[in-house]
Design a protein around this motif. Structure first.
Motif, mmCIF file in Angstrom:
data_model
loop_
_atom_site.group_PDB
_atom_site.id
_atom_site.type_symbol
_atom_site.label_atom_id
_atom_site.label_comp_id
_atom_site.label_asym_id
_atom_site.label_seq_id
_atom_site.Cartn_x
_atom_site.Cartn_y
_atom_site.Cartn_z
ATOM 1 N N ASP A 126 0.614 -1.203 0.083
ATOM 2 C CA ASP A 126 0.240 0.188 0.054
ATOM 3 C C ASP A 126 0.954 1.397 0.097
ATOM 4 N N GLY A 176 2.606 2.196 -3.408
ATOM 5 C CA GLY A 176 1.611 2.279 -4.570
ATOM 6 C C GLY A 176 1.294 0.749 -5.191
ATOM 7 N N LEU A 187 -0.365 -2.035 -4.143
ATOM 8 C CA LEU A 187 -1.804 -2.238 -3.937
ATOM 9 C C LEU A 187 -2.806 -1.692 -4.783
ATOM 10 N N ALA A 188 -2.667 -0.278 -4.863
ATOM 11 C CA ALA A 188 -3.600 0.402 -5.783
ATOM 12 C C ALA A 188 -3.482 0.023 -6.968
ATOM 13 N N LYS A 189 -2.473 -0.723 -7.683
ATOM 14 C CA LYS A 189 -2.470 -1.332 -8.906
ATOM 15 C C LYS A 189 -3.344 -2.508 -8.984
ATOM 16 N N PRO A 209 -9.316 -1.791 -6.078
ATOM 17 C CA PRO A 209 -9.905 -0.567 -6.424
ATOM 18 C C PRO A 209 -10.264 0.080 -4.788
ATOM 19 N N GLY A 210 -10.452 1.383 -4.931
ATOM 20 C CA GLY A 210 -10.595 1.981 -3.512
ATOM 21 C C GLY A 210 -9.454 2.242 -2.897
ATOM 22 N N GLY A 211 -9.370 2.838 -1.778
ATOM 23 C CA GLY A 211 -8.133 2.950 -0.801
ATOM 24 C C GLY A 211 -8.603 3.036 0.447
#
Length: 395
Positions: A229, A232, A234-236, A239-241
């Motif tokens: 996270d 960056g 995990l964002a790949k 969805p969401g955060g």
């Protein structure tokens, strides 16, 4: 400290089914060695699930020899040299030694070889490139034994090259660390993973989902996901955060209260966008429905965290869903669930409900919406009363 040179005595080495596979392959100068998880797990005292075998014999030869020995040969990945041999009902994946001719970040074009060191050099992590002869003698061309014993997940050779061969190795790096790591993340590996994270976009969602299922259920999932996270990565994938705080809290609560918290429960903790999560990880219909159920009941419990509601979840969805929904609700509320609620979610086994459609119809109700509404009302009253064996029907 000297490193082990043998795993003699490992149970799988004496397995007659395994011995028949080895005997079938090792003919006319060909050799066969166990490689990967079975060797690694034996060295570190972890149960062995699968026994994979590497061999100098070509795949068509492996299949022919297995068939001649009365074993079943299935060409599961013949283009990449893999034949699955079934012996005594158990599968053994047998793969010819390979070198890579061409890679594109997802799949490789390979050539078969008889070079054990070359085969080791194309694998991902050193701890996965330890070979064992049928007598237990170990062969360690890339220093995997020391890494396995230290709990150090280290790429073979240049991490950038290994990842560029297959970008799924970024996720495998974190998954193996979450499962086997006992030291800090390897710095060179982490730098390469972060620098090449855009390559994740080339991977199929099916491959990503399969790897993430294993990662989120590993004992060290939370710290591994935290690094993903922060960097960056995990964002790949998801969805969401802002999901990690809830995920960490739910894991902590489940462990603290000895509550079951399996795959779907962990996915529910990550599901800020449930439909997005299902698509991102290619969840099966069953998995998605289970996650949806946990999330919905978690919302019910967040609104009313009392004994009657927890019993209701147990009756309607079972103890595992109730346990997962309770810790999810507690995480949302920022509280620790009370002991009585934990006990109900985990241990309550409701008796057979005395509230039935047949009973209501005997009272004069006819099938239809009215009967269904009354059935739900009386069942809720029975649950609120503590699910007694005897119940007057809520009238």
């Amino acid at each position: 400290m000297s490193l082990p040179v043998s795993i003699v005595g490992a149970p799988f080495l004496g397995d007659p089914a395994f011995r028949r596979v080895i005997a079938a392959i090792e003919m006319d100068g060909d050799r066969a060695r166990v490689v990967g998880g079975a060797v690694r797990n034996t060295l570190i005292g972890v149960p062995v699930d699968d026994v994979d075998i590497a061999t100098t014999a070509r795949p068509e030869v492996v299949a022919a020899r297995a068939t001649a020995a009365g074993l079943k040969a299935v060409p599961t990945g013949i283009a990449h040299g893999t034949v699955t041999i079934v012996s005594s009902g158990r599968p053994f994946e047998v793969t010819t030694l390979r070198t890579d001719l061409e890679t594109n970040g997802r799949h490789a074009v390979v050539a078969f070889t008889r070079d054990w060191a070359g085969d080791a050099g194309r694998r991902d992590f050193t701890m996965n490139a330890i070979y064992a002869d049928a007598d237990g003698s170990l062969h360690d061309p890339v220093g995997g034994i020391a890494d396995a014993l230290a709990g150090r997940v280290r790429f073979i050779g240049d991490p950038v090259e290994r990842i560029e061969e297959d970008y799924l190795r970024i996720l495998r790096f974190f998954r193996f660390h979450a499962r086997y790591g006992r030291v800090e993340l390897d710095k060179r590996g982490l730098e390469a993973a972060v620098g090449l994270q855009e390559g994740i976009g080339q991977l199929s969602r099916e491959r990503i989902g399969a790897e993430m299922r294993k990662l989120v259920t590993a004992v060290g999932a939370e710290p591994a996901l935290t690094v993903m996270d922060r960097t960056g990565i995990l964002a790949k994938i998801l969805p969401g955060g802002g999901v990690l705080a809830r995920f960490s809290t739910t894991i902590d609560l489940a462990l603290r209260h000895d509550l079951p918290f399996g795959l779907e429960a962990r996915l529910a903790a990550l599901a800020v966008d449930r439909q997005g999560l299902a698509g991102a990880l290619r969840l099966s219909g069953r998995e998605d429905k289970r996650v949806e159920t946990i999330v919905q009941w978690g919302g019910e419990l967040a609104a009313r965290m009392d004994e009657a509601t927890v019993r209701l979840v147990v009756v309607r969805a079972g103890n595992e869903v109730a346990s997962a929904a309770l810790v999810l609700a507690a995480a949302e509320q920022g509280c620790d669930p009370k002991a009585n609620l934990v006990q109900i979610a985990r241990d309550f086994r409701p008796p057979e409900s005395p509230v039935t459609a047949a009973r209501l119809m005997a009272e004069g109700y006819v099938p239809g919406p009215g009967l269904g509404a009354e059935l739900r009302r009386r069942e809720a009253a029975w649950i609120a009363a503590g699910c007694p064996d005897k119940f007057n029907g809520g009238v």
